[in-house]
Design an enzyme around this catalytic site. Structure first.
Site, mmCIF file in Angstrom:
data_model
loop_
_atom_site.group_PDB
_atom_site.id
_atom_site.type_symbol
_atom_site.label_atom_id
_atom_site.label_comp_id
_atom_site.label_asym_id
_atom_site.label_seq_id
_atom_site.Cartn_x
_atom_site.Cartn_y
_atom_site.Cartn_z
ATOM 1 N N LYS A 111 44.888 43.415 21.716
ATOM 2 C CA LYS A 111 43.840 44.438 21.818
ATOM 3 C C LYS A 111 43.929 45.429 20.673
ATOM 4 C CE LYS A 111 42.500 44.313 26.642
ATOM 5 N NZ LYS A 111 42.413 45.065 27.906
ATOM 6 N N LYS A 191 40.840 31.505 25.362
ATOM 7 C CA LYS A 191 40.747 31.788 26.788
ATOM 8 C C LYS A 191 39.344 32.269 27.136
ATOM 9 C CE LYS A 191 42.078 35.645 28.559
ATOM 10 N NZ LYS A 191 42.762 36.872 28.932
ATOM 11 N N LYS A 194 35.630 37.941 29.026
ATOM 12 C CA LYS A 194 34.415 38.750 29.057
ATOM 13 C C LYS A 194 34.050 39.254 27.667
ATOM 14 C CE LYS A 194 35.756 40.573 33.577
ATOM 15 N NZ LYS A 194 36.540 41.657 34.174
HETATM 16 P P1 AMP Z 1 40.271 40.823 33.904
HETATM 17 O O1 AMP Z 1 38.862 40.400 33.766
HETATM 18 O O2 AMP Z 1 41.009 40.813 32.606
HETATM 19 O O3 AMP Z 1 40.433 42.086 34.674
HETATM 20 O O4 AMP Z 1 40.959 39.679 34.793
HETATM 21 C C1 AMP Z 1 40.874 39.588 36.188
HETATM 22 C C2 AMP Z 1 41.711 38.413 36.674
HETATM 23 O O5 AMP Z 1 41.178 37.164 36.176
HETATM 24 C C3 AMP Z 1 43.175 38.461 36.194
HETATM 25 O O6 AMP Z 1 44.032 38.049 37.243
HETATM 26 C C4 AMP Z 1 43.193 37.482 35.048
HETATM 27 O O7 AMP Z 1 44.478 36.928 34.835
HETATM 28 C C5 AMP Z 1 42.203 36.431 35.517
HETATM 29 N N1 AMP Z 1 41.606 35.705 34.376
HETATM 30 C C6 AMP Z 1 40.895 36.272 33.363
HETATM 31 N N2 AMP Z 1 40.492 35.332 32.486
HETATM 32 C C7 AMP Z 1 40.956 34.145 32.958
HETATM 33 C C8 AMP Z 1 40.862 32.784 32.481
HETATM 34 N N3 AMP Z 1 40.215 32.487 31.366
HETATM 35 N N4 AMP Z 1 41.453 31.805 33.221
HETATM 36 C C9 AMP Z 1 42.107 32.118 34.365
HETATM 37 N N5 AMP Z 1 42.231 33.374 34.862
HETATM 38 C C10 AMP Z 1 41.679 34.378 34.169
#
Ligand code: AMP
Ligand code: TRP
Length: 325
Positions: A111, A191, A194
């Site tokens: 980041k 990966k 968003k």
């Molecule tokens: P975040 O959007 O970063 O707050 O992520 C929310 C949850 O989704 C967290 O537990 C992340 O580890 C999971 N997550 C985000 N992106 C992925 C992905 N590409 N594959 C699997 N899990 C994900």
């Protein structure tokens, strides 16, 4: 009953990586554990954001959690900043966390590269606030995707350091991973995320989802229809694993390796199976958008319940530290 905690940032459209990596697991865990799920707005402000949409995004995120199957009657769902004790505990944890540990965090380094003009203290301190989120509820389990493992490891370290200095107050939380802890984006390279334009939104229009799937990268070595493919190198197969039955997986695996089926047929099957699961979520989301008070009531109740637990933990923490009552 063992307690589970997890969080999600209100930073953009929730995608199928979030769903199969985390949220779907939360729905299962809700039936057996004392579960707390938070929309972590204080984490979201560590990067530049639009002030006028933050609140809406928080509600939208809570709404999607409920549409995905979480029930405010069976678990606590709340907005992180509604329980300000999280930040108070984070300050105390700051005083037992070595700066070097935070500088080494992969997500911080990534980041910091993406947001060169705004490398603020909050960005570096992000994992300490995350430790406070979990530990203020003394949660033993944290269901997350693979990218969060390093942060959970740091939470354990923070708990250990705190306990060693001030007496045993906190458990060392364990991460729980789903069957699809890391989904790549439709680019097949990075990966699904968003912040990258490589995601499939959970509530996206069906036609758009199909278009994204149709053009998604598969096994790059399979150029012609007659080439044999390798499912182990194909992100579409990884997504299949999250949505298709064992029988379908075997059939696809065999067909791909023998060039019996082509990528488009494989994607069509995936699309079908995905829609079986996503259609009802989309329908619930439409209903909830029209009945948004249900979401507001849910997060209000969640914040009241969580605040009671958090206040009690903070009393214990203050006493352990020797702060005046
Ligand atoms: P975040 O959007 O970063 O707050 O992520 C929310 C949850 O989704 C967290 O537990 C992340 O580890 C999971 N997550 C985000 N992106 C992925 C992905 N590409 N594959 C699997 N899990 C994900
Ligand atoms: N950092 C997590 C993510 O980006 C979100 C999060 C904040 C979280 N606090 C948490 C996850 C506590 C699990 C537990 O996905």
């Amino acid at each position: 009953m063992k307690r589970v905690f997890s969080g999600i940032q209100p930073t953009g459209e929730i995608h199928i990586g979030n769903y199969v990596g985390a949220i779907r697991n939360w729905v299962h865990l809700m039936e057996e554990y004392d579960c707390i799920f938070s929309v972590v707005d204080y984490h979201a402000i560590t990067i530049d954001y639009e002030i006028s949409v933050l609140g809406k995004r928080c509600i939208e995120t809570a709404m999607i959690l409920i549409a995905s199957g979480l029930s405010p009657e069976k678990c606590n769902i709340f907005i992180q900043s509604h329980v300000p004790e999280h930040t108070e505990l984070a300050w105390i944890f700051n005083c037992v966390t070595p700066v070097g540990d935070l500088e080494r965090m992969t997500q911080f380094k990534e980041k910091a590269k993406q947001h060169r003009g705004n490398i603020n203290m909050g960005l570096m301190d992000y994992p300490v606030l995350q430790a406070a989120d979990i530990l203020i509820y003394k949660a033993g389990y944290v269901p997350v995707g693979e990218d969060q493992i390093q942060h959970i490891e740091l939470s354990r370290e923070v708990a250990r350091k705190f306990n060693a200095r001030f007496g045993r107050l906190f458990p060392e939380p364990e991460a729980i991973m789903s069957i699809a802890p890391r989904i790549l984006g439709v680019d097949g390279v990075s990966k699904m995320s968003k912040s990258m334009n490589n995601y499939i939104g959970l509530l996206e229009d069906k036609n758009i989802i199909w278009e994204k799937l149709r053009t998604a990268v598969t096994d790059v070595n399979r150029v012609r229809r007659s080439d044999k493919g390798n499912p182990d190198l194909c992100n579409i197969y990884t997504i299949h694993r999250a949505f298709s039955s064992e029988d379908v997986l075997l059939e696809i695996d065999k067909g791909c390796r023998s060039a019996g089926i082509g990528c488009i047929d494989c994607k069509k099957k995936l699309f079908e199976n995905m829609m079986v699961e996503l259609d009802p979520i989309r329908e619930r989301a439409i209903y909830l958008r029209e009945n948004i008070d249900y979401v507001h009531d849910g997060i209000r109740k969640g914040a009241i319940n969580c605040r009671a637990i958090a206040k009690k933990t903070m009393e214990e923490v203050r006493e352990a530290l020797g702060l005046l009552p």
